[in-house]
Structure formats: structure tokens, C-alpha cells
Design an enzyme around this catalytic site. Sequence first.
Site, mmCIF file in Angstrom:
data_model
loop_
_atom_site.group_PDB
_atom_site.id
_atom_site.type_symbol
_atom_site.label_atom_id
_atom_site.label_comp_id
_atom_site.label_asym_id
_atom_site.label_seq_id
_atom_site.Cartn_x
_atom_site.Cartn_y
_atom_site.Cartn_z
ATOM 1 N N GLY A 102 -9.732 10.130 -6.067
ATOM 2 C CA GLY A 102 -9.820 10.379 -4.630
ATOM 3 C C GLY A 102 -10.696 11.577 -4.306
ATOM 4 O O GLY A 102 -11.309 12.188 -5.184
ATOM 5 N N GLN A 103 -10.724 11.920 -3.014
ATOM 6 C CA GLN A 103 -11.595 13.005 -2.540
ATOM 7 C C GLN A 103 -11.301 14.319 -3.271
ATOM 8 O O GLN A 103 -12.219 15.016 -3.700
ATOM 9 C CB GLN A 103 -11.418 13.201 -1.022
ATOM 10 N N ARG A 122 -7.441 2.825 -8.903
ATOM 11 C CA ARG A 122 -8.821 2.332 -8.859
ATOM 12 C C ARG A 122 -9.493 2.445 -10.223
ATOM 13 O O ARG A 122 -8.995 3.092 -11.125
ATOM 14 C CB ARG A 122 -9.676 3.204 -7.941
ATOM 15 N N ASP A 156 -5.500 6.669 -11.995
ATOM 16 C CA ASP A 156 -5.596 6.172 -10.615
ATOM 17 C C ASP A 156 -5.375 4.668 -10.649
ATOM 18 O O ASP A 156 -5.457 4.043 -11.712
ATOM 19 C CB ASP A 156 -6.999 6.501 -10.034
ATOM 20 N N LYS A 175 5.147 13.976 4.678
ATOM 21 C CA LYS A 175 4.835 15.267 4.040
ATOM 22 C C LYS A 175 5.982 16.258 4.252
ATOM 23 O O LYS A 175 6.339 17.013 3.348
ATOM 24 C CB LYS A 175 3.531 15.838 4.601
ATOM 25 N N TYR A 197 2.522 10.015 8.402
ATOM 26 C CA TYR A 197 1.985 10.855 7.326
ATOM 27 C C TYR A 197 2.650 12.225 7.353
ATOM 28 O O TYR A 197 3.145 12.719 6.337
ATOM 29 C CB TYR A 197 0.472 10.973 7.531
ATOM 30 N N ASP A 224 -0.275 2.878 -11.796
ATOM 31 C CA ASP A 224 0.330 2.789 -10.467
ATOM 32 C C ASP A 224 1.542 3.712 -10.475
ATOM 33 O O ASP A 224 2.534 3.452 -11.156
ATOM 34 C CB ASP A 224 0.756 1.337 -10.190
HETATM 35 P P1 NAD Z 1 -7.699 10.020 -1.327
HETATM 36 O O1 NAD Z 1 -7.183 8.895 -0.493
HETATM 37 O O2 NAD Z 1 -9.143 10.326 -1.319
HETATM 38 O O3 NAD Z 1 -7.239 9.820 -2.836
HETATM 39 C C1 NAD Z 1 -5.979 9.340 -3.193
HETATM 40 C C2 NAD Z 1 -6.126 8.582 -4.501
HETATM 41 O O4 NAD Z 1 -4.826 8.076 -4.860
HETATM 42 C C3 NAD Z 1 -7.060 7.366 -4.394
HETATM 43 O O5 NAD Z 1 -8.054 7.432 -5.402
HETATM 44 C C4 NAD Z 1 -6.137 6.168 -4.594
HETATM 45 O O6 NAD Z 1 -6.746 5.096 -5.300
HETATM 46 C C5 NAD Z 1 -5.000 6.780 -5.397
HETATM 47 N N1 NAD Z 1 -3.759 6.017 -5.251
HETATM 48 C C6 NAD Z 1 -3.259 5.448 -4.131
HETATM 49 N N2 NAD Z 1 -2.121 4.805 -4.406
HETATM 50 C C7 NAD Z 1 -1.890 4.961 -5.740
HETATM 51 C C8 NAD Z 1 -0.875 4.513 -6.627
HETATM 52 N N3 NAD Z 1 0.140 3.751 -6.191
HETATM 53 N N4 NAD Z 1 -0.954 4.870 -7.924
HETATM 54 C C9 NAD Z 1 -1.982 5.642 -8.378
HETATM 55 N N5 NAD Z 1 -2.983 6.080 -7.589
HETATM 56 C C10 NAD Z 1 -2.935 5.735 -6.285
HETATM 57 O O7 NAD Z 1 -6.849 11.322 -0.902
HETATM 58 P P2 NAD Z 1 -7.264 12.858 -1.033
HETATM 59 O O8 NAD Z 1 -7.978 13.233 0.200
HETATM 60 O O9 NAD Z 1 -7.879 13.119 -2.352
HETATM 61 O O10 NAD Z 1 -5.822 13.531 -0.944
HETATM 62 C C11 NAD Z 1 -5.057 13.865 -2.077
HETATM 63 C C12 NAD Z 1 -3.769 14.511 -1.605
HETATM 64 O O11 NAD Z 1 -4.065 15.645 -0.771
HETATM 65 C C13 NAD Z 1 -2.873 13.605 -0.753
HETATM 66 O O12 NAD Z 1 -1.518 13.897 -0.998
HETATM 67 C C14 NAD Z 1 -3.211 14.016 0.656
HETATM 68 O O13 NAD Z 1 -2.155 13.745 1.546
HETATM 69 C C15 NAD Z 1 -3.439 15.499 0.488
HETATM 70 N N6 NAD Z 1 -4.257 16.083 1.565
HETATM 71 C C16 NAD Z 1 -5.566 15.764 1.691
HETATM 72 C C17 NAD Z 1 -6.331 16.325 2.717
HETATM 73 C C18 NAD Z 1 -7.797 16.016 2.891
HETATM 74 O O14 NAD Z 1 -8.419 16.494 3.853
HETATM 75 N N7 NAD Z 1 -8.412 15.263 2.000
HETATM 76 C C19 NAD Z 1 -5.725 17.215 3.628
HETATM 77 C C20 NAD Z 1 -4.364 17.489 3.490
HETATM 78 C C21 NAD Z 1 -3.645 16.941 2.431
#
Ligand code: NAD
Length: 312
Positions: free
Chosen positions: A13-14, A38, A36, A148, A144, A54
Site C-alpha cells: 500500500g501507500q 495483492r 499483502d 479506528k 473508518y 490475507d
Molecule cells: P493502502 O490502501 O494504500 O494499503 C493497504 C494495503 O493493505 C493494500 O496494499 C491492500 O492490498 C492491503 N490489504 C487489504 N486487505 C488486506 C487483507 N485482508 N490482507 C492483507 N492485506 C490486505 O493504505 P495506506 O494508505 O498504506 O494505509 C495504511 C494504514 O495507515 C491503514 O491502517 C490506514 O488506515 C492508515 N492511515 C493512512 C493514511 C493515509 O493518508 N494514507 C492516513 C491515516 C491513516
Amino acid sequence: MKKDKILVIGACGQIGVELTLALRKMYGDTNVLASDLREEHDLLKGTGPYVSLDVMNKEMLHVLVIRHNITQIYLLAAILSATGEKNPLLAWHINMQSLLNVLDIAKEENLDKIYWPSSIAVFGPNSPAQETPQHTVIEPTTIYGISKFAGERWCEYYNHRFGVDVRSLRYPGLISYKSAPGGGTTDYAIEIFHEAKEHGKYTSFLSEDTYLPMMYMPDAIRATIELMEADASKIAVRSAYNLGAMSFSPKEIGAEIKKHIPGFTMAYEPDYRQQIADGWPNSIDDSQARNDWGWKPEFDLAAMTVDMLKNI
Ligand code: NAD
């Protein structure tokens, strides 16, 4: 001494991609197992071990933890704010059960440390919007945010009740160029850079004066690692720490980009994400993180804009 073996869940993910690469630099490539749902992200290929996982499958996760002698887990898998509103029950199910699976395995296997991010989305319209304090009214209105907030309570519970060393940050909107954002309300602040460079214009899905707390990804990665490296005695908050860096509106980031791309123009067409943003803080008071474990951001809007435009 036991060797650190880290499992990153949601590594594609990001945040996951950049955090995995940073952890591999610190702990050694083979000591950080990325996972992941993916396919492996291109930026991770060849940098260390990868498994398909998963996190909802607790038995598989448990076996993986034992088989690889995992000592720390970073749980990043989640359904984000904008996507969550499209399927609230799924978002609740995934966000809660993934955390409960990890916390329970941490307790069973006596793992050293767990990291799980919370978000500014825990706050709602009844929280003070300016410099939102660490401890204040918390009445989230998105699924969401609700997940959290519940997650924060579970983290504190597992820490107090079972001694699990779980640590968490309430990330603001995170801005990065390496891997794509995953469906959050602050994604506009990433799209704007791509559109500005490619087309010289951007239509924002938030109104021009919507202020939100934001952070550049290098600061977020450093905050995460500094929190996890801090001595346990310094971590007074076992729910999640407020974390801040900057706050700006679409109009302000547009003006900053215009300094580098003079012909850049903006339009505004707020959609369903406006309502989500309206319930969130404008800025964050992160003094407790600063005092407890020395948090200090490096990037402001100007420095981030220069770096983003250079790298995308
Ligand atoms: P993202 O959606 O980019 O990445 C999440 C990853 O989790 C994805 O690659 C997805 O394939 C994987 N995933 C989903 N379901 C899954 C499963 N069942 N098993 C295994 N992998 C699975 O999210 P992100 O932006 O990287 O965020 C990561 C964390 O940070 C999250 O908890 C999010 O709530 C938190 N967060 C992010 C932000 C932001 O701005 N990006 C801000 C606040 C909090």
C-alpha cells in the site's frame, strides 16, 4: 538476545512500500518479511522476502508468525475513509478483525512489539477543529473513524490487560509519490501534483477553503520508526498519539504549486468526500508526541511541494 524479525502486513500500500524499504535498511533485508493480498509491488521486488497473506485468515497468520520466528508486526492492511463509506460493514469487518487477529496472536506468541496506525478520522464534528488536543471529544461519523477509534480502545486494552507492547499514531493525510494512495479523503493532495505536472490544471473534490492536517511521507515513516524504537517507558499513550506536521487547504497547495508551474489553474467540484473532510480537524496538537518521544516534523508545505514536483 532474540533477533528482530518483522512482518509487514499490507506492504504493497501507500505506506507499506516505503515503510518496508525503510525497515529493511535498518534491520537487514531478510529480517523484514513483506506481505499483502495483492501481488508484490514493483518497488519491493528483489529487496527482500515476500509472501501472499490475507490477514483475515487468523490460522494462516498464526502459522506464518511461528514459521518465520516473527517478533514484531506492522499491520497496515485496512479499508480507508472514502472507500469505507461505500461499504461500511465490510470496512468495519476488515478493520476490526485484522487488528484483533494480530493483537491476539501477539498475546499468544508473546511478540515484542506491534504497530497499527490510527487516523485523524477518529475525531468528529464535535471535536475542537483547531489544534485538536490528544484527549478531547471523540465522536467519529465515518465508519473508518469509528473502526479506528474502536481499534485504539482495543490496543490500549491489550496493552493494559495482557501487556502487549502495541504502539500507534493518528496519521494525518499522507502525501507521497512512490506508491498510489488507497482511497482516502486526503488523496486530492497527491492527485493535484500529478495533474499539475501532466495537464497544468486540477479539479479538486474538496472546496477551496477545506483545511486538513497533512504530512509528507518521509516524516510519517520517520515518526513510525522513532515511535517503535523509543524506550517502552516513554510511551505513555497506548491508544494512539496525535501526530502533526502541516495544515493547508486546496487553495493554498494550489498557490504553492503555481510558484513552480506558473500556468497552473484550479477548479472545485466538491463530492461526497467534502462531508467527510468537514467532520475532521483543521490542525492537530501533537505536543504529547513531541514531549514523550521527541517527535519533530521536517517538511512544511513549501519543502514538500519542491520535493514532490522533483520526484513525480
Ligand atoms: P493502502 O490502501 O494504500 O494499503 C493497504 C494495503 O493493505 C493494500 O496494499 C491492500 O492490498 C492491503 N490489504 C487489504 N486487505 C488486506 C487483507 N485482508 N490482507 C492483507 N492485506 C490486505 O493504505 P495506506 O494508505 O498504506 O494505509 C495504511 C494504514 O495507515 C491503514 O491502517 C490506514 O488506515 C492508515 N492511515 C493512512 C493514511 C493515509 O493518508 N494514507 C492516513 C491515516 C491513516
